[in-house]
Structure formats: C-alpha cells, structure tokens
Design a protein around this motif. Structure first.
Motif, short mmCIF file in Angstrom:
data_model
loop_
_atom_site.label_atom_id
_atom_site.label_comp_id
_atom_site.label_asym_id
_atom_site.label_seq_id
_atom_site.Cartn_x
_atom_site.Cartn_y
_atom_site.Cartn_z
N ARG A 1 0.83 -1.21 0.00
CA ARG A 1 0.00 0.00 0.00
C ARG A 1 0.86 1.26 0.00
NH1 ARG A 1 -5.20 1.55 3.84
NH2 ARG A 1 -5.44 3.67 3.02
N GLU B 1 0.84 4.01 -2.99
CA GLU B 1 0.46 5.40 -2.73
C GLU B 1 1.54 6.38 -3.17
OE1 GLU B 1 -2.57 4.69 1.05
OE2 GLU B 1 -0.48 5.27 1.42
N GLU C 1 -8.77 7.46 -1.53
CA GLU C 1 -8.20 7.47 -2.87
C GLU C 1 -7.45 6.18 -3.19
OE1 GLU C 1 -5.13 10.11 -5.65
OE2 GLU C 1 -6.05 11.01 -3.87
N THR C 2 -6.75 5.63 -2.22
CA THR C 2 -6.03 4.37 -2.46
C THR C 2 -7.02 3.28 -2.86
OG1 THR C 2 -4.34 4.96 -0.84
CG2 THR C 2 -4.51 2.64 -1.45
N ARG D 1 -8.50 4.04 -6.40
CA ARG D 1 -7.50 3.80 -7.45
C ARG D 1 -7.35 2.30 -7.72
NH1 ARG D 1 -2.03 5.89 -5.77
NH2 ARG D 1 -1.43 5.13 -7.84
N ASP E 1 -7.68 11.10 -11.61
CA ASP E 1 -6.29 10.71 -11.31
C ASP E 1 -5.43 10.93 -12.55
OD1 ASP E 1 -4.17 9.78 -9.86
OD2 ASP E 1 -4.63 7.66 -10.16
#
Length: 223
Positions: free
Chosen positions: A33, A37, A113-114, A117, A184
């Motif tokens: 993660r 990111e 957002e992670t 995405r 994004d």
C-alpha cells in the motif's frame, strides 16, 4: 497459582504460527500500500515490497504468488472496510431522499483514494493474473457484502427492490471507476488543466459522483 497463570498464557504452537503468518501477511500488504500510494501499480515491484519489509523476495512469493494476487488481497481488505464504513452510515434509520443517499455514498469515499485507485484496476489488471480459487474467494466476499448493503439501501429508499438495489451498487462501482480514472491525471495534464479555459475538463470526484448517483436514483425512482 503462578504456575496456573503461566499455563493459561501458553499459546499452542499452531496458533502462534498462524498469528505470525497473519502478522507477516499484514506487513506485506502495508508495504504494498505504501509503495502504491507513492507511485503506481506499474512501478511497484515485488522486490520493492520485499526490501521494504526486510524479507527475501522468495518469502513474499510464498504468501502472494503474483503481484496481482498481492494487490487483489489489499483491495479485498480496503473494499471490506469501505462497505463497513458505508453500512454504518446507511444504518442510520429513516427514509432518505436520493440526494441524501448520494451524499452518503460519495462522502464515504472521501479520503479513500487508495481504495478507489485500486478499484479502478480490479477487472482490467488485478484479476488477470490470479488463480480461480483466489478470484472466487474475492468474489464471494464481494457478493456477501453487496447483499448486506443492498438491504440497507432498500431500508433508506423504499422504491428500491432487491434487483434495483444490486443494480445501484454495480452502477456506483462503474461511476467510481470512471471518475477516479478521470480525476487521477498525470502531472503534465494537471498543469494544463489549471488554464482558465480548461475548467470544463476538471473533475471534482466527490461532487461529480454525488451528482451522478442523484441522477441515477431519479431514474430508478421514476420506473
């Protein structure tokens, strides 16, 4: 007495091993993660994950045979957490308007957002290099979570049926995926969009998602 207390604290070897495995698995997911990111899925290498955790690359592959399997597991965790977050909002009683529901869904994705995405990569990337067993386990959890959320959606919006509630969740998925990809953008494009006349091309993820879900619900209610 001391001996009895010590005996109670003894953890079976198998349990300790399971705890150790879960702790290492979590360490790998946290590393993946953090790297994702900071960069992108394409730029993250399994060797980077291994280096960040101080493990041998071969050890990483014992837990996750492919990079896609690693990130699908991360998405699984994030998706489960998001459904739980949304469900807590939906559990607040009473009949809602479509706009209230749209605000609740869009609001639940703020700061996620992670997750969004990764969700945008689910079908096209993350599910392309995993085993049938891994894919099925993931899909089974998604299906179960959808059922719980669909029931809560129906409680807030009585015009929804089990079928349309499920359809709403699928359409929200499509909207989130599309809008996240539009929002994004690369640094060069971001600079271009600062030009005043480029305003129509800028995407405010939360505002656009709220508007789209509101419109979607109006259509479902009018059926």
């Amino acid at each position: 007495m001391a001996g009895a207390l010590a005996a109670k604290r003894v953890i079976p070897l198998r349990a300790r091993r399971d705890e150790d495995k879960e702790a290492r698995r979590r360490e790998l997911l946290d590393a993946a993660r953090a790297l994702f990111e900071a960069t992108s899925f394409a730029q993250v290498k399994m060797a980077d994950v291994a280096a960040r955790t101080g493990l041998a690359k071969g050890t990483v592959f014992l837990y996750f045979p492919t990079k896609e399997a690693l990130f699908l597991a991360l998405l699984d965790d994030l998706l489960t957490a998001w459904f739980a977050k949304l469900n807590r909002r939906l559990a607040q009683g009473g009949t809602w308007t479509g706009h209230q529901l749209a605000c609740a869904v869009a609001g639940s994705l703020e700061g996620e957002e992670t997750f969004t995405r990764l969700l945008a990569l689910m079908q096209t990337v993350l599910e392309q290099n995993v085993t049938v067993a891994q894919a099925q386990a993931f899909k089974e959890r998604v299906l179960g979570a959808m059922g719980t959320t669909a029931a809560l959606l129906q409680a807030r919006l009585p015009f929804l049926t089990p079928q349309t509630a499920g359809q709403l969740i699928r359409h929200v998925h499509a909207l989130v995926t599309g809008l996240r990809q539009m929002a994004d953008i690369a640094p060069v494009a971001r600079e271009v969009l600062t030009l005043p006349h480029m305003a129509p091309l800028r995407v405010d993820f939360t505002a656009e998602l709220t508007a789209a879900i509101t419109t979607l619900l109006r259509g479902l209610e009018s059926r």
